[in-house]
Design an enzyme around this catalytic site. Structure first.
Site, PDB file in Angstrom:
ATOM      1  N   SER A  30       5.104  21.608  14.463  1.00  0.00           N
ATOM      2  CA  SER A  30       4.193  21.602  13.320  1.00  0.00           C
ATOM      3  C   SER A  30       3.240  22.781  13.397  1.00  0.00           C
ATOM      4  CB  SER A  30       3.413  20.287  13.272  1.00  0.00           C
ATOM      5  OG  SER A  30       2.861  19.998  14.522  1.00  0.00           O
TER       6      SER A  30
ATOM      7  N   HIS B   2      10.594  21.647   9.609  1.00  0.00           N
ATOM      8  CA  HIS B   2       9.438  20.771   9.840  1.00  0.00           C
ATOM      9  C   HIS B   2       9.487  19.543   8.937  1.00  0.00           C
ATOM     10  CE1 HIS B   2       4.841  20.095   9.620  1.00  0.00           C
ATOM     11  NE2 HIS B   2       5.354  19.442  10.635  1.00  0.00           N
TER      12      HIS B   2
ATOM     13  N   GLU C 220       9.807  21.381   5.459  1.00  0.00           N
ATOM     14  CA  GLU C 220       9.426  22.791   5.369  1.00  0.00           C
ATOM     15  C   GLU C 220      10.431  23.588   6.199  1.00  0.00           C
ATOM     16  OE1 GLU C 220       4.667  23.518   5.060  1.00  0.00           O
ATOM     17  OE2 GLU C 220       5.294  22.472   6.857  1.00  0.00           O
TER      18      GLU C 220
ATOM     19  N   ASN D 176       0.333  21.508   7.185  1.00  0.00           N
ATOM     20  CA  ASN D 176      -0.765  21.185   8.095  1.00  0.00           C
ATOM     21  C   ASN D 176      -1.998  22.048   7.884  1.00  0.00           C
ATOM     22  OD1 ASN D 176       0.397  19.016   9.314  1.00  0.00           O
ATOM     23  ND2 ASN D 176       1.517  20.261  10.784  1.00  0.00           N
TER      24      ASN D 176
HETATM   25  N1  CAA Z   1      10.089   4.427   9.596  1.00  0.00           N
HETATM   26  C1  CAA Z   1      10.926   4.033   8.609  1.00  0.00           C
HETATM   27  N2  CAA Z   1      10.494   3.465   7.449  1.00  0.00           N
HETATM   28  C2  CAA Z   1       9.173   3.278   7.307  1.00  0.00           C
HETATM   29  C3  CAA Z   1       8.241   3.638   8.282  1.00  0.00           C
HETATM   30  C4  CAA Z   1       8.747   4.238   9.467  1.00  0.00           C
HETATM   31  N3  CAA Z   1       7.945   4.640  10.465  1.00  0.00           N
HETATM   32  N4  CAA Z   1       6.996   3.332   7.843  1.00  0.00           N
HETATM   33  C5  CAA Z   1       7.151   2.781   6.625  1.00  0.00           C
HETATM   34  N5  CAA Z   1       8.456   2.757   6.305  1.00  0.00           N
HETATM   35  C6  CAA Z   1       9.049   2.230   5.075  1.00  0.00           C
HETATM   36  C7  CAA Z   1       8.777   0.769   4.986  1.00  0.00           C
HETATM   37  O1  CAA Z   1       9.765   0.021   5.656  1.00  0.00           O
HETATM   38  C8  CAA Z   1       8.809   0.509   3.499  1.00  0.00           C
HETATM   39  O2  CAA Z   1      10.143   0.329   3.088  1.00  0.00           O
HETATM   40  P1  CAA Z   1      10.509  -0.809   2.051  1.00  0.00           P
HETATM   41  O3  CAA Z   1      10.389  -0.152   0.720  1.00  0.00           O
HETATM   42  O4  CAA Z   1      11.877  -1.172   2.436  1.00  0.00           O
HETATM   43  O5  CAA Z   1       9.542  -1.934   2.233  1.00  0.00           O
HETATM   44  C9  CAA Z   1       8.313   1.800   2.894  1.00  0.00           C
HETATM   45  O6  CAA Z   1       8.390   2.795   3.934  1.00  0.00           O
HETATM   46  C10 CAA Z   1       6.888   1.655   2.467  1.00  0.00           C
HETATM   47  O7  CAA Z   1       6.142   1.174   3.573  1.00  0.00           O
HETATM   48  P2  CAA Z   1       5.026   0.067   3.495  1.00  0.00           P
HETATM   49  O8  CAA Z   1       5.289  -0.847   2.323  1.00  0.00           O
HETATM   50  O9  CAA Z   1       4.857  -0.542   4.845  1.00  0.00           O
HETATM   51  O10 CAA Z   1       3.667   0.844   3.280  1.00  0.00           O
HETATM   52  P3  CAA Z   1       3.331   1.989   2.285  1.00  0.00           P
HETATM   53  O11 CAA Z   1       3.842   1.726   0.917  1.00  0.00           O
HETATM   54  O12 CAA Z   1       1.881   2.236   2.475  1.00  0.00           O
HETATM   55  O13 CAA Z   1       4.119   3.251   2.833  1.00  0.00           O
HETATM   56  C11 CAA Z   1       3.973   5.203   4.132  1.00  0.00           C
HETATM   57  C12 CAA Z   1       3.960   3.684   4.151  1.00  0.00           C
HETATM   58  C13 CAA Z   1       5.335   5.685   3.639  1.00  0.00           C
HETATM   59  C14 CAA Z   1       3.735   5.673   5.552  1.00  0.00           C
HETATM   60  C15 CAA Z   1       2.875   5.674   3.142  1.00  0.00           C
HETATM   61  O14 CAA Z   1       1.656   5.079   3.497  1.00  0.00           O
HETATM   62  C16 CAA Z   1       2.690   7.175   3.145  1.00  0.00           C
HETATM   63  O15 CAA Z   1       3.401   7.887   2.478  1.00  0.00           O
HETATM   64  N6  CAA Z   1       1.675   7.632   3.909  1.00  0.00           N
HETATM   65  C17 CAA Z   1       1.393   9.066   4.035  1.00  0.00           C
HETATM   66  C18 CAA Z   1       2.342   9.665   5.029  1.00  0.00           C
HETATM   67  C19 CAA Z   1       2.097  11.116   5.222  1.00  0.00           C
HETATM   68  O16 CAA Z   1       1.205  11.732   4.663  1.00  0.00           O
HETATM   69  N7  CAA Z   1       2.915  11.719   6.081  1.00  0.00           N
HETATM   70  C20 CAA Z   1       2.770  13.096   6.449  1.00  0.00           C
HETATM   71  C21 CAA Z   1       2.070  13.150   7.758  1.00  0.00           C
HETATM   72  S1  CAA Z   1       1.831  14.808   8.272  1.00  0.00           S
HETATM   73  C22 CAA Z   1       3.212  15.199   9.084  1.00  0.00           C
HETATM   74  O17 CAA Z   1       4.076  14.426   9.342  1.00  0.00           O
HETATM   75  C23 CAA Z   1       3.296  16.617   9.487  1.00  0.00           C
HETATM   76  C24 CAA Z   1       2.744  16.947  10.813  1.00  0.00           C
HETATM   77  O18 CAA Z   1       3.227  17.905  11.396  1.00  0.00           O
HETATM   78  C25 CAA Z   1       1.585  16.280  11.389  1.00  0.00           C
END
Ligand code: CAA
Length: 286
Positions: free
Chosen positions: A122, A143, A155, A193
């Site tokens: 990242s 990424h 990315e 990021n």
């Molecule tokens: N693995 C697989 N599936 C997952 C999961 C995981 N770790 N976490 C959630 N899910 C799935 C759930 O099973 C659920 O599926 P269903 O439709 O079958 O129920 C679906 O995603 C939605 O999950 P939830 O209903 O539990 O909760 P939610 O609607 O709040 O979604 C989320 C969870 C997808 C994490 C959502 O909150 C989200 O999009 N959050 C933001 C995530 C984000 O910004 N990610 C980028 C981070 S930065 C990065 O990754 C880059 C870096 O280098 C740091």
């Protein structure tokens, strides 16, 4: 090498990112070597994939047969030597430049000459990792976002020497894995990021300066900006150690004090409060 020529992929690192990448690759039909330093770490990653796939079956998104076939495509690996059977390696080890450099040096000696090396870093410059190998033209950034099976973006980042064939192969692979590939430059934090982490850091400053409680800060961003989760909960998901290391890369890369990590973030990391993975960050997890 074209995307169609990729048959076997090694994923180095069986943590939340590596496990997620291995899952989408196996579901897309690739043979996958899920690699980590010991059998326990690999098994943990494999079990998480099995649980995710079982949930997809329960939700009617895939069949038992598809899940069984996808799991059968995943080999558990504790040796980088297994890269000799692979056309592509996707490195998703801990965000530590010397560890990643060492992995790339080792892989360069074991993987076939045609194999592409992608890194899920990242923040480490792709050009720097490419320079650890004798195949800088075949090294590229890929990424993914966390959680990988859910998030649509990947990315794609060229290093200085990455050739067009490698870029095209990896861009097509991103689409084959169900993601939308977006090309960005090899610049600190890339685009994702560089924008996300200063926002998270600012949320931590709000907590540090008692502007609001964690729940208040997260609720403002969820309800006020329609973010799916608040920045502090997201920091816990990413890992506070990873958040700190990305802030340090931005701070050093741009030599700009606007990227100064909040002292509270540093303190939480020192205390071992790393977020979801350690059971406690800004929130507590069971
Ligand atoms: N693995 C697989 N599936 C997952 C999961 C995981 N770790 N976490 C959630 N899910 C799935 C759930 O099973 C659920 O599926 P269903 O439709 O079958 O129920 C679906 O995603 C939605 O999950 P939830 O209903 O539990 O909760 P939610 O609607 O709040 O979604 C989320 C969870 C997808 C994490 C959502 O909150 C989200 O999009 N959050 C933001 C995530 C984000 O910004 N990610 C980028 C981070 S930065 C990065 O990754 C880059 C870096 O280098 C740091």
């Amino acid at each position: 090498m074209a995307q169609n020529d990729i048959k076997a992929i090694m994923v180095v690192g069986a943590g939340q990112m590596g496990g997620g990448i291995a899952q989408v690759a196996a579901v897309a039909g690739y043979k996958v070597f899920l690699n980590d330093i010991n059998t326990e770490a690999v098994k943990r990653g494999y079990d998480r994939i099995a649980a995710n796939l079982a949930r997809n079956v329960a939700k009617g998104r895939s069949t038992e047969d598809e899940t069984t076939a996808a799991l059968a495509r995943i080999m558990q690996s504790v040796s980088l030597d297994d890269a000799k059977a692979c056309d592509l390696v996707i490195e998703a080890a801990t965000e530590n430049v010397s560890l990643k450099s060492e992995i790339f040096r080792t892989l360069d000696a074991t993987a076939p000459a045609h194999a592409i090396f992608a890194t899920n870093t990242s923040s480490v410059p792709i050009t720097e990792l490419a320079a650890c190998t004798g195949r800088a033209d075949k090294v590229i950034g890929m990424h993914f976002m966390n959680p990988v099976p859910v998030m649509k973006l990947v990315e794609i980042i060229r290093g200085l020497e990455t050739d067009d064939a490698t870029f095209k192969t990896i861009e097509e692979l991103g689409s084959k894995l169900g993601k939308t590939p977006v090309e960005v430059k090899d610049s600190p934090g890339f685009v994702s990021n560089r924008i996300l982490l200063p926002m998270i850091n600012e949320a931590i400053y709000c907590l540090y300066e008692n502007v609001g409680a964690p729940e208040a800060i997260d609720t403002v961003m969820k309800l006020g900006m329609n973010h799916p989760m608040g920045p502090l909960a997201l920091a816990d998901l990413i890992g506070l150690d990873t958040c700190l290391s990305i802030m340090e890369v931005l701070y050093e890369g741009f030599e700009d004090s606007k990227y100064r990590a909040c002292p509270l973030l540093r303190q939480y990391v020192q205390a071992g409060r790393l977020g979801v993975k350690s059971g406690r960050g800004f929130y507590t997890y069971a």
